[in-house]
Design a protein around this motif. Structure first.
Motif, mmCIF file in Angstrom:
data_model
loop_
_atom_site.group_PDB
_atom_site.id
_atom_site.type_symbol
_atom_site.label_atom_id
_atom_site.label_comp_id
_atom_site.label_asym_id
_atom_site.label_seq_id
_atom_site.Cartn_x
_atom_site.Cartn_y
_atom_site.Cartn_z
ATOM 1 N N ARG A 155 19.466 -17.210 -52.743
ATOM 2 C CA ARG A 155 19.017 -17.973 -53.913
ATOM 3 C C ARG A 155 17.561 -18.382 -53.767
ATOM 4 N NH1 ARG A 155 19.113 -22.592 -56.664
ATOM 5 N NH2 ARG A 155 19.315 -24.023 -54.898
ATOM 6 N N ARG A 156 17.152 -18.646 -52.516
ATOM 7 C CA ARG A 156 15.773 -19.077 -52.256
ATOM 8 C C ARG A 156 14.880 -17.918 -51.815
ATOM 9 N NH1 ARG A 156 16.282 -25.162 -50.254
ATOM 10 N NH2 ARG A 156 18.364 -25.587 -51.030
ATOM 11 N N ASN A 157 15.438 -16.728 -51.758
ATOM 12 C CA ASN A 157 14.703 -15.523 -51.331
ATOM 13 C C ASN A 157 14.137 -15.661 -49.922
ATOM 14 O OD1 ASN A 157 13.844 -12.925 -51.668
ATOM 15 N ND2 ASN A 157 11.980 -13.469 -52.788
ATOM 16 N N MET A 158 14.909 -16.281 -49.031
ATOM 17 C CA MET A 158 14.447 -16.470 -47.649
ATOM 18 C C MET A 158 14.969 -15.363 -46.732
ATOM 19 S SD MET A 158 15.023 -20.584 -47.231
ATOM 20 C CE MET A 158 14.418 -20.694 -45.548
ATOM 21 N N ALA A 159 14.135 -14.988 -45.769
ATOM 22 C CA ALA A 159 14.522 -13.989 -44.764
ATOM 23 C C ALA A 159 15.283 -14.700 -43.654
ATOM 24 C CB ALA A 159 13.283 -13.310 -44.201
ATOM 25 N N MET A 160 16.591 -14.650 -43.711
ATOM 26 C CA MET A 160 17.408 -15.362 -42.732
ATOM 27 C C MET A 160 18.312 -14.403 -41.980
ATOM 28 S SD MET A 160 16.473 -18.560 -42.913
ATOM 29 C CE MET A 160 17.778 -19.393 -42.025
ATOM 30 N N ILE A 161 18.472 -14.711 -40.696
ATOM 31 C CA ILE A 161 19.380 -13.962 -39.826
ATOM 32 C C ILE A 161 20.547 -14.893 -39.502
ATOM 33 C CG2 ILE A 161 19.598 -12.863 -37.556
ATOM 34 C CD1 ILE A 161 16.474 -12.555 -37.657
ATOM 35 N N GLY A 162 21.753 -14.350 -39.446
ATOM 36 C CA GLY A 162 22.869 -15.211 -39.069
ATOM 37 C C GLY A 162 24.135 -14.414 -38.871
ATOM 38 N N GLY A 163 25.154 -15.117 -38.386
ATOM 39 C CA GLY A 163 26.435 -14.446 -38.205
ATOM 40 C C GLY A 163 27.559 -15.421 -37.964
ATOM 41 N N LYS A 164 28.744 -14.919 -38.192
ATOM 42 C CA LYS A 164 29.977 -15.661 -37.915
ATOM 43 C C LYS A 164 30.172 -15.763 -36.410
ATOM 44 C CE LYS A 164 34.489 -14.084 -37.142
ATOM 45 N NZ LYS A 164 35.457 -15.171 -36.976
ATOM 46 N N VAL A 165 30.371 -16.975 -35.935
ATOM 47 C CA VAL A 165 30.704 -17.154 -34.529
ATOM 48 C C VAL A 165 32.065 -16.511 -34.259
ATOM 49 C CG1 VAL A 165 31.590 -18.954 -32.994
ATOM 50 C CG2 VAL A 165 29.296 -19.159 -33.916
ATOM 51 N N MET A 166 32.114 -15.718 -33.181
ATOM 52 C CA MET A 166 33.391 -15.154 -32.735
ATOM 53 C C MET A 166 33.866 -16.028 -31.579
ATOM 54 S SD MET A 166 32.078 -11.168 -32.684
ATOM 55 C CE MET A 166 33.662 -10.349 -32.440
ATOM 56 N N MET A 167 35.063 -16.599 -31.678
ATOM 57 C CA MET A 167 35.617 -17.319 -30.523
ATOM 58 C C MET A 167 37.133 -17.352 -30.599
ATOM 59 S SD MET A 167 34.113 -21.172 -30.786
ATOM 60 C CE MET A 167 34.132 -22.160 -32.247
ATOM 61 N N ASP A 168 37.750 -16.851 -29.529
ATOM 62 C CA ASP A 168 39.209 -16.722 -29.547
ATOM 63 C C ASP A 168 39.892 -17.450 -28.387
ATOM 64 O OD1 ASP A 168 38.404 -14.974 -27.546
ATOM 65 O OD2 ASP A 168 39.738 -13.340 -28.164
ATOM 66 N N ARG A 169 39.155 -18.336 -27.699
ATOM 67 C CA ARG A 169 39.812 -19.189 -26.698
ATOM 68 C C ARG A 169 38.925 -20.399 -26.372
ATOM 69 N NH1 ARG A 169 39.276 -16.183 -20.809
ATOM 70 N NH2 ARG A 169 37.205 -15.340 -21.150
ATOM 71 N N ASN A 170 39.534 -21.367 -25.701
ATOM 72 C CA ASN A 170 38.811 -22.587 -25.303
ATOM 73 C C ASN A 170 38.109 -23.278 -26.473
ATOM 74 O OD1 ASN A 170 39.493 -22.577 -22.493
ATOM 75 N ND2 ASN A 170 38.059 -20.857 -22.233
ATOM 76 N N ALA A 171 38.784 -23.249 -27.599
ATOM 77 C CA ALA A 171 38.314 -23.975 -28.789
ATOM 78 C C ALA A 171 39.571 -24.453 -29.503
ATOM 79 C CB ALA A 171 37.499 -23.060 -29.688
ATOM 80 N N PRO A 172 39.467 -25.514 -30.302
ATOM 81 C CA PRO A 172 40.681 -26.073 -30.917
ATOM 82 C C PRO A 172 41.275 -25.163 -31.983
ATOM 83 C CG PRO A 172 38.717 -27.283 -31.610
ATOM 84 C CD PRO A 172 38.269 -26.301 -30.586
ATOM 85 N N GLU A 173 42.538 -25.406 -32.255
ATOM 86 C CA GLU A 173 43.250 -24.777 -33.372
ATOM 87 C C GLU A 173 42.397 -24.928 -34.643
ATOM 88 O OE1 GLU A 173 46.341 -23.385 -33.109
ATOM 89 O OE2 GLU A 173 46.161 -22.838 -35.243
ATOM 90 N N GLY A 174 42.297 -23.863 -35.393
ATOM 91 C CA GLY A 174 41.503 -23.938 -36.625
ATOM 92 C C GLY A 174 40.088 -23.451 -36.419
#
Ligand code: GUN
Ligand code: ZN
Length: 437
Positions: A155-174
């Motif tokens: 929407r702001r025409n910004m050059a952004m890099i990003g990604g979904k964090v992958m984590m499948d252990r040692n983190a809470p439910e949800g």
């Protein structure tokens, strides 16, 4: 005209841009124009030079006169956490407790699209107020957070890099995915966002502790299948983290080997922190051309340790520099340089102001492989620039009375400056700070 087009115009100000790292190229590394002009058209820099020459050549164009301020390329933050906008300034813990007590609870909320959207809008307001025009961000494990992150950047025409964090252990439910789900959701997000407009995707396994070997293998498959994407994670930030990682990955030669053995390293790999490194890890960083990312305010705030900038540079390793908000304590890349200077002072190392300003502009663009698009004022670049006011506060103005050189002026900006020193931020030629959006 598309939504993002802006009328052709001239920005008049003092200009500073880098051609190379001043630590290597000395005075030839930068271009400084005392009465300078940028011609901006269609979101790009069409020309950079001396005002009298360009104004004569350009004819009758609107001139936005930013004198006596200084225009530099927009700041680039090589490591930040979008879902930690309400985690910044959380008291009293080092890394692992800080993650469990503050960070994971806050990240849970980002599966709610309304919350994620509201936070994304505020996140970009804050970045732009601080002069940051590009960042590489960790989103949360929820694809909804990535959607909100890229949609608002678009929407702001910004050059952004990003990604979904992958984590499948040692983190809470949800907050946990699975190896397969992490792969599938990341792949779908890459297809949807990578290369759309100015968006670029970073495959984002959070760190060794929160991923099983199966998930790191899935991340490695994504890296192999998507060579244009980045890979971002954390490395050797904290002693307890390193010990826990060694328990979880007993076969690994060291922490870096966990990532290397899963195919995650290469010139597009961004490794946050990289403080407590073994000699073999430094060798492999040099050989794989992966990039450590120095996060000084975070490293001081969490008591993590001191980044050995000179040691890594001596090995030809190119490091990025970043805020790491919310463990970082400021969104400002100027404040980040201020703390970087002090972290290096504690080790007998120096950070010259010209090198410092190179680092947060062209240097980080080199780290990201994006110098043809951002990080300089070169013609053809996207017109992402910031207008700096060295006299933004009384204290700065008073100090500036005795500054005689550009380097002295830059040192005032990096030592005393923050969002108050950002007079304006342009994204693809459009003024974003003053509310012109
Ligand atoms: N290591 C794993 N996750 C994080 C995070 O969110 N912040 C910091 N500073 N280090 C991490
Ligand atoms: Zn981080």
């Amino acid at each position: 005209m598309s939504d993002h087009d802006t009328p052709r115009k001239i920005l008049r100000a003092r200009l500073l841009s880098f051609r190379a790292d001043p630590a290597e190229a000395g005075d030839d590394a930068h271009d400084y124009v005392e009465d300078g002009a940028l011609i901006v058209s269609e979101g790009r820099i069409e020309a950079m030079g001396d005002y009298a020459t360009l104004a004569a050549r350009a004819g009758d164009l609107p001139v936005i006169d930013h004198r006596p301020h200084l225009i530099v390329p927009g700041f680039i933050d090589a490591h930040i956490h979008f879902p930690q906008v309400q985690v910044i300034a959380s008291w009293g813990a080092q890394l692992l407790d800080w993650l469990n007590n503050y960070t994971f609870p806050a990240e849970l909320g980002f599966s709610d699209p309304d919350h994620a959207r509201r936070m994304a809008s505020r996140f970009y307001d804050v970045l732009l107020a601080h002069g940051t025009t590009t960042a590489s961000a960790f989103c949360s494990v929820a694809p909804e957070s990535v959607e909100a992150y890229f949609a608002e950047a678009e929407r702001r025409n910004m050059a952004m890099i990003g990604g979904k964090v992958m984590m499948d252990r040692n983190a809470p439910e949800g907050l946990r995915d699975t190896a397969q789900q992490g792969y599938d959701e990341s792949r779908a997000l890459i297809e949807r966002w990578h290369g759309r407009g100015r968006a670029l995707y970073a495959i984002t396994p959070r760190f060794a502790i929160t991923s099983t070997p199966a998930q790191l293998a899935a991340a490695g498959a994504l890296v192999a299948e998507n060579p244009g994407c980045y890979m971002q994670t954390h490395l050797s930030e904290n002693r307890d983290e390193i010990a826990f990682t060694a328990e979880l990955y007993p076969e690994a030669r060291d922490y870096l080997d966990v990532y290397e053995s899963h195919g995650l390293l290469g010139p597009r790999a961004l490794l946050g922190h990289a403080i407590h490194l073994e000699p073999r890890e430094i060798d492999r960083l040099a050989e794989t051309r992966a990039h450590p990312v120095f996060c000084p305010t975070s490293n001081l705030f969490l008591g993590s340790g001191l980044f050995d900038d000179a040691g890594l540079r001596a090995r030809g390793i190119q490091s990025g520099i970043a805020t790491d908000v919310g463990a970082g304590t400021s969104y400002s890349m100027l404040a980040t340089l201020n703390e970087a200077y002090k972290v290096l002072q504690l080790q007998g190392q120096k950070l010259h102001p010209l090198r410092a300003f190179h680092w947060i502009t062209r240097g980080n663009a080199e780290t990201l492989g994006l110098t043809d698009r951002i990080g300089t004022l070169d013609p053809g670049s996207d017109a992402d620039v910031v207008v700096l006011d060295t006299r933004a506060t009384d204290a700065m103005a008073l100090r500036a009375e005795t500054a005689e050189t550009l380097a002295e002026e830059l040192f005032i900006l990096m030592t005393m400056g923050d969002d108050r020193a950002i007079h304006e931020t342009y994204v693809a030629g459009r003024a974003m700070k003053s509310g012109a959006r």
